[in-house]
Design a protein around this motif. Structure first.
Motif, PDB file in Angstrom:
ATOM      1  N   ILE A   1       0.795  -1.151  -0.010  1.00 25.37           N
ATOM      2  CA  ILE A   1      -0.345  -0.106  -0.403  1.00 25.37           C
ATOM      3  C   ILE A   1       0.706   1.272  -0.203  1.00 25.37           C
ATOM      4  N   ILE A   2       1.756   1.107   0.947  1.00 27.21           N
ATOM      5  CA  ILE A   2       2.470   2.547   1.218  1.00 27.21           C
ATOM      6  C   ILE A   2       3.744   3.146  -0.368  1.00 27.21           C
ATOM      7  N   LEU A   3       4.098   1.586  -1.019  1.00 26.42           N
ATOM      8  CA  LEU A   3       4.673   1.365  -2.551  1.00 26.42           C
ATOM      9  C   LEU A   3       4.149   2.142  -3.231  1.00 26.42           C
ATOM     10  N   GLY A   4       2.996   1.742  -3.494  1.00 27.64           N
ATOM     11  CA  GLY A   4       1.747   2.363  -4.591  1.00 27.64           C
ATOM     12  C   GLY A   4       1.578   3.657  -3.959  1.00 27.64           C
ATOM     13  N   ALA A   5       1.949   3.668  -2.641  1.00 22.91           N
ATOM     14  CA  ALA A   5       1.141   5.801  -2.839  1.00 22.91           C
ATOM     15  C   ALA A   5       2.670   6.435  -3.477  1.00 22.91           C
TER      16      ALA A   5
ATOM     17  N   TRP B   1      -1.358  14.184   5.612  1.00 23.08           N
ATOM     18  CA  TRP B   1      -0.419  15.040   4.404  1.00 23.08           C
ATOM     19  C   TRP B   1       0.561  14.114   4.453  1.00 23.08           C
ATOM     20  N   THR B   2       1.478  13.087   3.484  1.00 23.76           N
ATOM     21  CA  THR B   2       2.222  12.347   3.358  1.00 23.76           C
ATOM     22  C   THR B   2       3.194  12.737   3.059  1.00 23.76           C
ATOM     23  N   GLY B   3       4.043  13.264   2.280  1.00 25.69           N
ATOM     24  CA  GLY B   3       4.653  14.302   1.730  1.00 25.69           C
ATOM     25  C   GLY B   3       5.444  15.367   3.724  1.00 25.69           C
ATOM     26  N   ILE B   4       4.715  16.495   4.427  1.00 23.41           N
ATOM     27  CA  ILE B   4       4.314  16.694   5.429  1.00 23.41           C
ATOM     28  C   ILE B   4       4.580  16.311   6.485  1.00 23.41           C
ATOM     29  N   GLN B   5       3.640  15.210   6.223  1.00 22.32           N
ATOM     30  CA  GLN B   5       4.329  14.341   7.640  1.00 22.32           C
ATOM     31  C   GLN B   5       5.356  14.021   7.833  1.00 22.32           C
ATOM     32  N   VAL B   6       6.310  13.739   6.872  1.00 22.94           N
ATOM     33  CA  VAL B   6       8.376  13.186   6.643  1.00 22.94           C
ATOM     34  C   VAL B   6       8.773  14.563   7.412  1.00 22.94           C
ATOM     35  N   ILE B   7       8.216  15.427   6.658  1.00 20.77           N
ATOM     36  CA  ILE B   7       9.434  16.506   6.971  1.00 20.77           C
ATOM     37  C   ILE B   7       8.735  16.862   8.394  1.00 20.77           C
ATOM     38  N   LEU B   8       7.721  17.140   9.132  1.00 19.88           N
ATOM     39  CA  LEU B   8       7.736  17.806  10.599  1.00 19.88           C
ATOM     40  C   LEU B   8       8.090  16.345  11.496  1.00 19.88           C
ATOM     41  N   LEU B   9       7.918  16.066  11.410  1.00 20.42           N
ATOM     42  CA  LEU B   9       8.330  14.264  11.921  1.00 20.42           C
ATOM     43  C   LEU B   9       9.824  14.005  12.067  1.00 20.42           C
ATOM     44  N   LYS B  10      10.568  14.390  10.598  1.00 19.01           N
ATOM     45  CA  LYS B  10      12.364  14.053  10.685  1.00 19.01           C
ATOM     46  C   LYS B  10      12.518  15.784  11.888  1.00 19.01           C
ATOM     47  N   ARG B  11      11.903  16.612  11.650  1.00 16.77           N
ATOM     48  CA  ARG B  11      12.519  17.837  12.319  1.00 16.77           C
ATOM     49  C   ARG B  11      12.159  17.463  13.608  1.00 16.77           C
ATOM     50  N   TRP B  12      11.087  16.997  13.805  1.00 17.88           N
ATOM     51  CA  TRP B  12      10.711  16.542  15.512  1.00 17.88           C
ATOM     52  C   TRP B  12      11.687  15.873  15.848  1.00 17.88           C
ATOM     53  N   ALA B  13      12.544  14.829  15.244  1.00 11.13           N
ATOM     54  CA  ALA B  13      13.315  13.639  15.561  1.00 11.13           C
ATOM     55  C   ALA B  13      14.341  13.874  15.436  1.00 11.13           C
ATOM     56  N   ASP B  14      14.534  14.899  14.913  1.00 15.29           N
ATOM     57  CA  ASP B  14      16.411  16.062  15.306  1.00 15.29           C
ATOM     58  C   ASP B  14      16.183  16.596  15.836  1.00 15.29           C
ATOM     59  N   SER B  15      14.778  17.443  16.566  1.00 14.78           N
ATOM     60  CA  SER B  15      15.367  18.617  17.041  1.00 14.78           C
ATOM     61  C   SER B  15      15.131  18.734  18.346  1.00 14.78           C
ATOM     62  N   LYS B  16      15.389  17.274  19.115  1.00 12.30           N
ATOM     63  CA  LYS B  16      15.101  16.946  20.590  1.00 12.30           C
ATOM     64  C   LYS B  16      16.412  18.490  21.443  1.00 12.30           C
TER      65      LYS B  16
ATOM     66  N   PHE C   1       9.533   9.908  -2.487  1.00  9.97           N
ATOM     67  CA  PHE C   1      10.763   9.540  -1.920  1.00  9.97           C
ATOM     68  C   PHE C   1      10.469   8.848  -0.107  1.00  9.97           C
ATOM     69  N   ALA C   2       9.937   9.281   0.535  1.00  6.18           N
ATOM     70  CA  ALA C   2       9.525   8.672   1.582  1.00  6.18           C
ATOM     71  C   ALA C   2       8.508   7.442   2.448  1.00  6.18           C
ATOM     72  N   CYS C   3       7.192   7.189   1.694  1.00  8.55           N
ATOM     73  CA  CYS C   3       6.909   6.810   1.087  1.00  8.55           C
ATOM     74  C   CYS C   3       7.922   4.839   0.904  1.00  8.55           C
ATOM     75  N   ALA C   4       8.696   5.497  -0.198  1.00 10.67           N
ATOM     76  CA  ALA C   4       9.176   4.239  -0.799  1.00 10.67           C
ATOM     77  C   ALA C   4      10.748   3.643  -0.080  1.00 10.67           C
ATOM     78  N   THR C   5      11.004   4.817   1.121  1.00 14.36           N
ATOM     79  CA  THR C   5      12.025   4.619   1.796  1.00 14.36           C
ATOM     80  C   THR C   5      11.870   3.862   2.948  1.00 14.36           C
ATOM     81  N   LEU C   6      10.590   3.907   4.041  1.00 14.39           N
ATOM     82  CA  LEU C   6       9.340   3.058   4.710  1.00 14.39           C
ATOM     83  C   LEU C   6       9.092   1.665   4.442  1.00 14.39           C
ATOM     84  N   ALA C   7       8.541   1.564   2.982  1.00 13.52           N
ATOM     85  CA  ALA C   7       7.900   0.210   2.694  1.00 13.52           C
ATOM     86  C   ALA C   7       8.969  -0.370   2.466  1.00 13.52           C
ATOM     87  N   LEU C   8      10.082   0.019   1.707  1.00 11.55           N
ATOM     88  CA  LEU C   8      11.580  -1.093   1.465  1.00 11.55           C
ATOM     89  C   LEU C   8      11.824  -1.753   2.801  1.00 11.55           C
ATOM     90  N   SER C   9      11.600  -0.847   3.700  1.00 10.60           N
ATOM     91  CA  SER C   9      12.323  -1.423   5.238  1.00 10.60           C
ATOM     92  C   SER C   9      11.447  -2.471   6.009  1.00 10.60           C
TER      93      SER C   9
END
Length: 462
Positions: A153-157, A337-352, A400-408
């Motif tokens: 499903i995710i790779l299809g997206a 909103w997948t593309g923005i979820q990627v950006i905001l989560l990455k910023r959150w994860a990198d900004s402790k 990009f984000a969905c492909a990397t997530l699906a393959l993992s």
């Protein structure tokens, strides 16, 4: 006074039933980089359907902007009133199906009937979501789905997003409408979001680190500037303030079922299959959002992001029901909103230590639910030429984000092959057909036991 969170706990809020309300500046802080990104990205993308509202539904420009403003406000309810840790957006893949539905001979040219059809779609979809959320069946369904199917499903997206951004004639194909500015904007945004070499340099260079901290905004500024000088973007600024009151009253008279009448039973019946098809898209977004959160959670043990699929079902259902009676245009009230979820989560994860909560980031990106952008026509018309860039950037980041997530998600080579076939089916065919092909493919190649949670647990422990 800002509420403090205990280490490792969920961000504080006001609990009401299964939901959690978080008040700006009480339960969430202000984040300037995310707010500036929101002005550029959410603003331009939120206006993307204005031409559809005008051409298909006969709305004036002012009425169409007010409709987009209502949609944006309802989207903000997801994190503000209901407590979902997702960056919400449209169910974008459903929009072509919706447009085809309301332009069928039974509705074409009759704007009142078109709005009634939108209301019927929204209420049908809301009923499905609320039923599955209240009963807990939706959450159980998501839990029993095997990783290989989630990955499909995710790779299809990812594949569908990439195909759309390169499709001739599509509004998202910025490489066709503005090849120089669009390409530069997309490349800069992609590099700033994911480039490991740039991130390594930023550890030693404070200036670059601050620029990267603004996420997608630098890419939009560069694209807008280049587009102006290349002549690809033309800015026609309207120095006015939108008269929201008059536009809202006229929109209500044209669109609300309280004014034009409720859809006949035949419209509810005709629209129900499309509501079920859209649920498959919703299901895929919930799966994607949950996997993204679980992946990012490993980097931030100080804040627990509470995933509740039943809550997501009910919250999205309520938003769709409200949209269906206030400003009906189906599929504008999705969960992710997948593309923005990627950006905001990455910023959150990198900004402790710098970004206290994911809700600081999400709330600031959506301007704390205050749709002031839509009222200021100078800003609306300034962002209008950047619409193709906004669509292309979010779609490519999604791919990009969905492909990397699906393959993992899977390690077995056979499961990866089945996942790719499933993904192609979801990206090339209608959702129900992609679902059927995926189930048959996975069952045939990986065995029916992958769909049985107890059997999967046994295999993992052996």
């Amino acid at each position: 006074m800002l509420k403090q969170r205990q280490d490792g706990e969920v961000q504080p809020g006001i609990n009401w039933g299964p939901f959690t309300m978080r008040i700006p500046f009480v339960h969430m802080r202000f984040s300037l980089p995310d707010m500036l990104q929101g002005f550029a990205v959410a603003g331009a993308t939120g206006l993307a359907l204005v031409p559809y509202f005008m051409a298909l539904l006969g709305l004036s420009f002012e009425e169409a902007v007010v409709m987009a403003m209502f949609h944006s406000l309802l989207i903000s309810f997801s994190w503000m009133l209901f407590g979902d840790p997702y960056a919400p957006g449209w169910l974008t893949p459903a929009i072509p199906f919706v447009v085809a539905f309301i332009t069928a001979p039974a509705y074409l040219g009759d704007h009142a009937s078109q709005f009634q059809a939108m209301t019927a779609l929204s209420l049908n979809f809301a009923a499905v979501l609320v039923f599955l959320g209240v009963t807990g069946l939706g959450a159980k369904l998501i839990q029993i789905v095997p990783n290989v199917f989630k990955g499909g499903i995710i790779l299809g997206a990812a594949i569908a997003a990439f195909m759309r951004v390169t499709k001739d004639g599509d509004a998202a194909n910025v490489f066709q409408s503005a090849p120089i500015a669009g390409t530069i904007g997309v490349v800069v945004c992609l590099l700033f979001a994911f480039s490991k070499p740039l991130q390594a340099i930023a550890l030693r260079n404070q200036v670059l680190a601050k620029i990267l901290g603004f996420g997608l905004l630098p890419g939009f500024i560069i694209a807008g500037t280049v587009g102006y000088f290349t002549g690809e973007f033309e800015y026609n600024i309207r120095w006015e303030i939108l008269n929201v009151g008059d536009a809202a009253v006229s929109l209500w008279a044209k669109a609300s079922p309280f004014m034009i009448g409720w859809p006949p039973i035949e419209t509810f019946i005709a629209s129900f299959p499309l509501a079920l098809i859209t649920y498959i898209l919703f299901f895929g977004d919930v799966v994607t959002g949950n996997e993204m959160i679980e992946h990012a959670q490993k980097a931030r043990t100080d804040e627990k992001l509470e995933i509740n699929s039943s809550r997501a079902h009910m919250a999205t259902g309520i938003r769709n029901a409200l949209m269906g009676i206030i400003a009906p245009f189906f599929s504008t009230q999705g969960v992710l909103w997948t593309g923005i979820q990627v950006i905001l989560l990455k910023r959150w994860a990198d900004s402790k230590g710098k970004l206290n909560s994911i809700f600081d980031s999400i709330g600031s990106f959506y301007l704390f639910g205050l749709p002031i952008l839509f009222v200021l026509l100078p800003l609306v018309t300034l962002l209008e030429p950047l619409l193709p860039v906004a669509l292309a950037v979010t779609l490519i980041l999604t791919a990009f984000a969905c492909a990397t997530l699906a393959l993992s998600l899977v390690d077995d080579a056979t499961e990866r092959g089945a996942m790719v076939i499933t993904a192609m089916a979801f990206s090339l065919f209608e959702p129900w057909l992609g679902l059927l092909i995926g189930i048959i493919t996975i069952a045939g190649l990986c065995g029916i036991r992958v769909f049985m949670p107890k059997a999967r647990e046994t295999n993992q422990t052996e």
